[in-house]
Design a protein around this motif. Structure first.
Motif, mmCIF file in Angstrom:
data_model
loop_
_atom_site.group_PDB
_atom_site.id
_atom_site.type_symbol
_atom_site.label_atom_id
_atom_site.label_comp_id
_atom_site.label_asym_id
_atom_site.label_seq_id
_atom_site.Cartn_x
_atom_site.Cartn_y
_atom_site.Cartn_z
ATOM 1 N N UNK A 1 38.084 30.452 39.728
ATOM 2 C CA UNK A 1 37.021 29.728 39.019
ATOM 3 C C UNK A 1 36.572 30.460 37.761
ATOM 4 N N UNK A 2 37.089 31.652 37.542
ATOM 5 C CA UNK A 2 36.736 32.421 36.352
ATOM 6 C C UNK A 2 35.566 33.359 36.534
ATOM 7 N N UNK A 3 35.000 33.403 37.736
ATOM 8 C CA UNK A 3 33.882 34.329 37.926
ATOM 9 C C UNK A 3 34.411 35.710 38.279
ATOM 10 N N UNK A 4 33.643 36.707 37.886
ATOM 11 C CA UNK A 4 34.008 38.095 38.126
ATOM 12 C C UNK A 4 33.182 38.640 39.278
ATOM 13 N N UNK A 5 33.872 39.138 40.296
ATOM 14 C CA UNK A 5 33.245 39.803 41.419
ATOM 15 C C UNK A 5 33.278 41.292 41.125
ATOM 16 N N UNK A 6 32.149 41.955 41.270
ATOM 17 C CA UNK A 6 32.040 43.369 40.931
ATOM 18 C C UNK A 6 31.630 44.169 42.150
ATOM 19 N N UNK A 7 32.398 45.204 42.447
ATOM 20 C CA UNK A 7 32.036 46.130 43.510
ATOM 21 C C UNK A 7 31.269 47.292 42.922
ATOM 22 N N UNK A 8 30.344 47.828 43.711
ATOM 23 C CA UNK A 8 29.503 48.931 43.248
ATOM 24 C C UNK A 8 29.579 50.094 44.219
#
Length: 142
Positions: A90-97
């Motif tokens: 979908x073009x969203x960016x998932x970010x891990x921290x």
């Protein structure tokens, strides 16, 4: 009499080989003076448009080859320490921290995940991927 031709052939072969197969690499250093939020880059991906997306200890940023656009905790990330990045279909960016629940960015809107399952992975997220219809997070259990 035949030896000089062999040496000439060998010399020409070496010159052509080194010219054809030699590669030149150009390196350019980017730092805070160039707009990078922090110089420790922990993760990097390129999207279909050729834009680089970087996870640093200072937040998430986009680099189009000319300028950096930065997103940080003040914009809604759960943490500035971005250890992993995944772009879904979908073009969203998932970010891990590191030591915080994941965040995601969609259409320039930042969402810091909180509550429920997000609180169960409040440890470092080292990788993110998709398996079937699910987004998977590789974390460390503390």
């Amino acid at each position: 009499m035949n030896h000089p031709r062999r040496y000439l052939f060998l010399l020409l072969t070496l010159i052509i080989h080194t010219t054809v197969f030699s590669q030149k690499y150009n390196f350019r250093y980017y730092g805070a003076d160039d707009g990078l939020p922090q110089q420790s880059v922990l993760s990097i991906i390129s999207d279909l448009d050729g834009v680089l997306h970087l996870g640093t200890q200072g937040g998430f940023c986009r680099f189009d080859g000319e300028k950096f656009e930065n997103i940080s905790q003040k914009d809604g990330l759960n943490s500035n320490h971005v250890t992993s990045i995944y772009q879904d279909t979908d073009g969203q960016f998932w970010l891990g921290h590191r030591y915080e629940a994941p965040s995601y960015v969609y259409n320039d809107t930042v969402f810091g995940l909180k509550g429920g399952w997000a609180d169960s992975i409040r440890s470092s997220t080292w990788d993110i991927t998709r398996f079937g219809d699910e987004v998977w997070f590789v974390t460390e259990k503390e």
